[in-house]
Design a protein around this motif. Structure first.
Motif, PDB file in Angstrom:
ATOM      1  N   ASP A  28      13.709   7.742   3.119  1.00  0.00           N
ATOM      2  CA  ASP A  28      12.943   8.191   1.948  1.00  0.00           C
ATOM      3  C   ASP A  28      12.267   7.043   1.207  1.00  0.00           C
ATOM      4  O   ASP A  28      11.421   7.269   0.328  1.00  0.00           O
ATOM      5  CB  ASP A  28      13.865   8.912   0.956  1.00  0.00           C
ATOM      6  CG  ASP A  28      14.403  10.220   1.495  1.00  0.00           C
ATOM      7  OD1 ASP A  28      13.752  10.814   2.378  1.00  0.00           O
ATOM      8  OD2 ASP A  28      15.484  10.649   1.028  1.00  0.00           O
ATOM      9  N   LYS A  29      12.613   5.842   1.551  1.00  0.00           N
ATOM     10  CA  LYS A  29      12.215   4.677   0.753  1.00  0.00           C
ATOM     11  C   LYS A  29      10.702   4.464   0.724  1.00  0.00           C
ATOM     12  O   LYS A  29      10.119   4.186  -0.333  1.00  0.00           O
ATOM     13  CB  LYS A  29      12.915   3.436   1.314  1.00  0.00           C
ATOM     14  CG  LYS A  29      12.784   2.193   0.470  1.00  0.00           C
ATOM     15  CD  LYS A  29      13.638   1.102   1.107  1.00  0.00           C
ATOM     16  CE  LYS A  29      13.583  -0.193   0.338  1.00  0.00           C
ATOM     17  NZ  LYS A  29      14.421  -1.221   0.983  1.00  0.00           N
ATOM     18  N   LYS A  30      10.059   4.616   1.862  1.00  0.00           N
ATOM     19  CA  LYS A  30       8.618   4.374   1.928  1.00  0.00           C
ATOM     20  C   LYS A  30       7.860   5.322   1.013  1.00  0.00           C
ATOM     21  O   LYS A  30       6.954   4.917   0.278  1.00  0.00           O
ATOM     22  CB  LYS A  30       8.126   4.507   3.367  1.00  0.00           C
ATOM     23  CG  LYS A  30       6.656   4.166   3.552  1.00  0.00           C
ATOM     24  CD  LYS A  30       6.266   4.228   5.022  1.00  0.00           C
ATOM     25  CE  LYS A  30       4.793   3.894   5.215  1.00  0.00           C
ATOM     26  NZ  LYS A  30       4.415   3.968   6.668  1.00  0.00           N
ATOM     27  N   ALA A  31       8.227   6.598   1.034  1.00  0.00           N
ATOM     28  CA  ALA A  31       7.573   7.588   0.172  1.00  0.00           C
ATOM     29  C   ALA A  31       7.823   7.281  -1.295  1.00  0.00           C
ATOM     30  O   ALA A  31       6.913   7.383  -2.133  1.00  0.00           O
ATOM     31  CB  ALA A  31       8.064   8.991   0.520  1.00  0.00           C
ATOM     32  N   PHE A  32       9.037   6.893  -1.613  1.00  0.00           N
ATOM     33  CA  PHE A  32       9.382   6.580  -2.999  1.00  0.00           C
ATOM     34  C   PHE A  32       8.585   5.384  -3.500  1.00  0.00           C
ATOM     35  O   PHE A  32       8.043   5.397  -4.616  1.00  0.00           O
ATOM     36  CB  PHE A  32      10.886   6.320  -3.095  1.00  0.00           C
ATOM     37  CG  PHE A  32      11.415   6.119  -4.484  1.00  0.00           C
ATOM     38  CD1 PHE A  32      10.853   6.759  -5.582  1.00  0.00           C
ATOM     39  CD2 PHE A  32      12.503   5.279  -4.699  1.00  0.00           C
ATOM     40  CE1 PHE A  32      11.361   6.576  -6.861  1.00  0.00           C
ATOM     41  CE2 PHE A  32      13.016   5.082  -5.971  1.00  0.00           C
ATOM     42  CZ  PHE A  32      12.436   5.726  -7.058  1.00  0.00           C
ATOM     43  N   ILE A  33       8.479   4.350  -2.692  1.00  0.00           N
ATOM     44  CA  ILE A  33       7.695   3.173  -3.078  1.00  0.00           C
ATOM     45  C   ILE A  33       6.234   3.563  -3.327  1.00  0.00           C
ATOM     46  O   ILE A  33       5.617   3.120  -4.307  1.00  0.00           O
ATOM     47  CB  ILE A  33       7.800   2.073  -2.000  1.00  0.00           C
ATOM     48  CG1 ILE A  33       9.184   1.434  -2.031  1.00  0.00           C
ATOM     49  CG2 ILE A  33       6.717   1.012  -2.181  1.00  0.00           C
ATOM     50  CD1 ILE A  33       9.428   0.434  -0.913  1.00  0.00           C
ATOM     51  N   ARG A  34       5.694   4.398  -2.456  1.00  0.00           N
ATOM     52  CA  ARG A  34       4.305   4.827  -2.629  1.00  0.00           C
ATOM     53  C   ARG A  34       4.122   5.581  -3.946  1.00  0.00           C
ATOM     54  O   ARG A  34       3.135   5.370  -4.667  1.00  0.00           O
ATOM     55  CB  ARG A  34       3.884   5.709  -1.451  1.00  0.00           C
ATOM     56  CG  ARG A  34       2.423   6.132  -1.515  1.00  0.00           C
ATOM     57  CD  ARG A  34       1.981   6.849  -0.264  1.00  0.00           C
ATOM     58  NE  ARG A  34       2.694   8.116  -0.079  1.00  0.00           N
ATOM     59  CZ  ARG A  34       3.636   8.327   0.826  1.00  0.00           C
ATOM     60  NH1 ARG A  34       4.006   7.341   1.644  1.00  0.00           N
ATOM     61  NH2 ARG A  34       4.222   9.503   0.933  1.00  0.00           N
ATOM     62  N   GLN A  35       5.071   6.425  -4.283  1.00  0.00           N
ATOM     63  CA  GLN A  35       4.960   7.189  -5.528  1.00  0.00           C
ATOM     64  C   GLN A  35       5.162   6.300  -6.753  1.00  0.00           C
ATOM     65  O   GLN A  35       4.494   6.488  -7.777  1.00  0.00           O
ATOM     66  CB  GLN A  35       5.949   8.349  -5.527  1.00  0.00           C
ATOM     67  CG  GLN A  35       5.743   9.368  -4.416  1.00  0.00           C
ATOM     68  CD  GLN A  35       4.434  10.125  -4.516  1.00  0.00           C
ATOM     69  OE1 GLN A  35       3.647   9.941  -5.451  1.00  0.00           O
ATOM     70  NE2 GLN A  35       4.181  10.994  -3.552  1.00  0.00           N
ATOM     71  N   LEU A  36       6.073   5.331  -6.676  1.00  0.00           N
ATOM     72  CA  LEU A  36       6.234   4.399  -7.790  1.00  0.00           C
ATOM     73  C   LEU A  36       4.961   3.591  -8.020  1.00  0.00           C
ATOM     74  O   LEU A  36       4.648   3.218  -9.157  1.00  0.00           O
ATOM     75  CB  LEU A  36       7.400   3.446  -7.518  1.00  0.00           C
ATOM     76  CG  LEU A  36       8.805   4.039  -7.596  1.00  0.00           C
ATOM     77  CD1 LEU A  36       9.838   3.007  -7.154  1.00  0.00           C
ATOM     78  CD2 LEU A  36       9.124   4.528  -9.009  1.00  0.00           C
ATOM     79  N   SER A  37       4.216   3.335  -6.967  1.00  0.00           N
ATOM     80  CA  SER A  37       2.945   2.616  -7.100  1.00  0.00           C
ATOM     81  C   SER A  37       1.907   3.454  -7.836  1.00  0.00           C
ATOM     82  O   SER A  37       1.019   2.903  -8.496  1.00  0.00           O
ATOM     83  CB  SER A  37       2.404   2.231  -5.717  1.00  0.00           C
ATOM     84  OG  SER A  37       3.302   1.411  -5.015  1.00  0.00           O
TER      85      SER A  37
END
Length: 230
Positions: free
Chosen positions: A172-181
């Motif tokens: 899930d980390k990649k999606a979360f990083i994208r959303q935090l951006s």
């Protein structure tokens, strides 16, 4: 288990009315808030657990107190919220899952022990307390399968409060990083989780720790309550 952990400690913590960063606030047992966090992490995951701390306000005081962990500096700490501090940290943590916590949480050591099974299964989660639902706290709702659907201070009909200790899985980390951006500078990291749930379909499990203590120290009365437990 070699686990990557992150402590968010960049903010000014002005509501507590102390000159030092809030994580350095001394508890009644003589430890600082951050020291008890380090102790709890080591007790649950051993001395190999990696601790990465996001600092900003009076960063040097935290670094001097804990010189043997890793650091990321948020030079916009006075203009951004936890979403951007966490984003900086996650970008430094490689591909694995990450456990993170707010730097002002005083909590029962058993909280992390309860989380070990989910971490070993690489299941994203948010620790929650279902005993109370205060207007000022981050609240949540779940779907029919029991996974979180909404997570914010504005949730209506919340069934509990988020405690401030969380885990994002490697998948899930990649999606979360994208959303935090994407989120606004003043958003909390929970906004990134909400977007990742809605748009990327991540499955975020609530981990109920209502029978254990966990206190986010924002005000003097919170510190008094935390000191009843340590």
């Amino acid at each position: 288990m070699t686990l990557q952990t992150v402590i968010l400690a960049a903010g000014m913590g002005s509501r507590l009315g102390r000159s030092l960063p809030k994580p350095l606030t001394e508890l009644s047992d003589g430890r600082s808030i951050m020291r008890q966090q380090h102790d709890n992490i080591r007790a649950a995951f051993g001395g190999d657990a990696r601790i990465l701390t996001v600092v900003g306000y009076r960063a040097e005081t935290i670094v001097e107190a804990f010189p043997h962990v890793d650091y990321v500096y948020n030079d916009s700490y006075d203009q951004t919220n936890t979403s951007k501090s966490l984003l900086r940290a996650l970008n430094k943590t490689g591909k694995g899952g990450v456990l993170w916590m707010n730097g002002d949480v005083v909590f029962d050591p058993r909280v992390l022990g309860r989380a070990i099974d989910l971490i070993e299964r690489d299941q994203s989660f948010v620790t929650v307390n279902t005993d109370k639902v205060s207007d000022e706290e981050v609240k949540y709702t779940v779907n029919a399968e029991g996974f979180i659907t909404e997570l914010s201070k504005t949730v209506r009909g919340g069934i509990g409060e988020a405690v401030g200790i969380n885990y994002i899985s490697s998948s899930d980390k990649k999606a979360f990083i994208r959303q935090l951006s994407r989120v606004e500078d003043q958003d909390y990291f929970e906004r990134g989780l909400e977007l990742a749930i809605a748009e990327d379909g991540i499955r975020l499990q609530p981990l109920d720790i209502s029978d254990l203590y966990a206190v986010e120290v924002d005000f003097a009365e919170d510190l008094e309550r935390a000191n009843l437990f340590v």
